[in-house]
Scaffold this motif. Sequence first.
Motif, mmCIF file in Angstrom:
data_model
loop_
_atom_site.group_PDB
_atom_site.id
_atom_site.type_symbol
_atom_site.label_atom_id
_atom_site.label_comp_id
_atom_site.label_asym_id
_atom_site.label_seq_id
_atom_site.Cartn_x
_atom_site.Cartn_y
_atom_site.Cartn_z
ATOM 1 N N ALA A 279 -24.171 -61.612 -6.683
ATOM 2 C CA ALA A 279 -25.008 -60.744 -7.526
ATOM 3 C C ALA A 279 -24.600 -60.852 -8.986
ATOM 4 O O ALA A 279 -25.454 -60.887 -9.883
ATOM 5 N N HIS B 94 -32.997 -61.308 -5.788
ATOM 6 C CA HIS B 94 -31.587 -61.702 -5.829
ATOM 7 C C HIS B 94 -30.688 -60.569 -5.332
ATOM 8 O O HIS B 94 -29.721 -60.799 -4.596
ATOM 9 N N TRP B 95 -31.012 -59.370 -5.763
ATOM 10 C CA TRP B 95 -30.203 -58.228 -5.344
ATOM 11 C C TRP B 95 -30.296 -58.026 -3.824
ATOM 12 O O TRP B 95 -29.293 -57.745 -3.163
ATOM 13 N N MET C 104 -27.047 -61.862 -11.998
ATOM 14 C CA MET C 104 -27.312 -60.856 -13.027
ATOM 15 C C MET C 104 -26.884 -61.344 -14.411
ATOM 16 O O MET C 104 -27.470 -60.960 -15.428
#
Length: 307
Positions: free
Chosen positions: A232, A265-266, A236
């Motif tokens: 993550a 993605h999270w 990010m």
Amino acid sequence: MRLSTRTNLWLTYFQATRPAFLSITALAFLLGMTIGSWSNIQWLLSFIGLTLALIAHAAANVINDFHDSINGSDWNNTNRIYPFTGGSRFIQEAKLTEWQIKRLAIILFSIVIAGGLMLVYFSSMNLLWIGVAGVAIGWFYSAKPFQLMSRGIWGEISISIAWSLIVFGSYCLNNPSSSPDPKIIWIACAYGVMVSTILFINQIPDIQADRQAMKITLAAAAKNSNLSGWYAGIAMTAYALLIVGMSLQQLSWDYLLALTPLPWHWAIAMRLHRNLGNSQIIKSCIIQTIVLVHVFALILIAVNLTT
């Protein structure tokens, strides 16, 4: 029969470069081309530059297979997820020898160096340092004395830099005499970091084999409980680079569209956290990550073309 055998050998060499995974490099090059005016594009030089970028990626794949063979990582790898992790397996399956793989890498890198010098002559001296840095990373990511793939987060940093350089190199090729557009830095770096999410998640199935071979990738160095956090965090960081660029008014707010994949993605990070022992779910996360990198690049390209 002799012709058929030779044809099969050339096909084997081609397949050893892992051509299915070269599209992220093609997108990096197109991303650099679409920053700036279309009237500046040198189509022939761009075609040559794209070809050399793809060959450089192929060369890095091949030399990585050679070093993962001699360090034992690919030989020990029983948890690999085909075809994404554990290398091409051409050495392990006796399709090619270590010497043939190394020779192929040297030939490919030599083509890149020769072609790169030609591009420098016809375009910009800026391409010289970009090319030197790119070839050095491609070789020393796997090779001694640096072996960046075995030095934790330096592997991800080197991959981020390498793909940022492809974007930046493509831009410089088509804008040799103008001052660089400030937004190229933010876009190139964001894409480079995003590409490293593929590297990181591909390391996860190979952790055991890499540790046995003393190949200390970031995933091998991290605790299992921290793997999803690292994933993550890398993703990010790519998004944060775009946000900072927009905040500094070096990117237009249209680039907010490139944040569209962020929740996905999270979600992948959360899925990794709960399912590290499930190879089918890890494979699904790898495929989704590759798709997301392509989506991220295509959104950036689309915004470049409309702003």
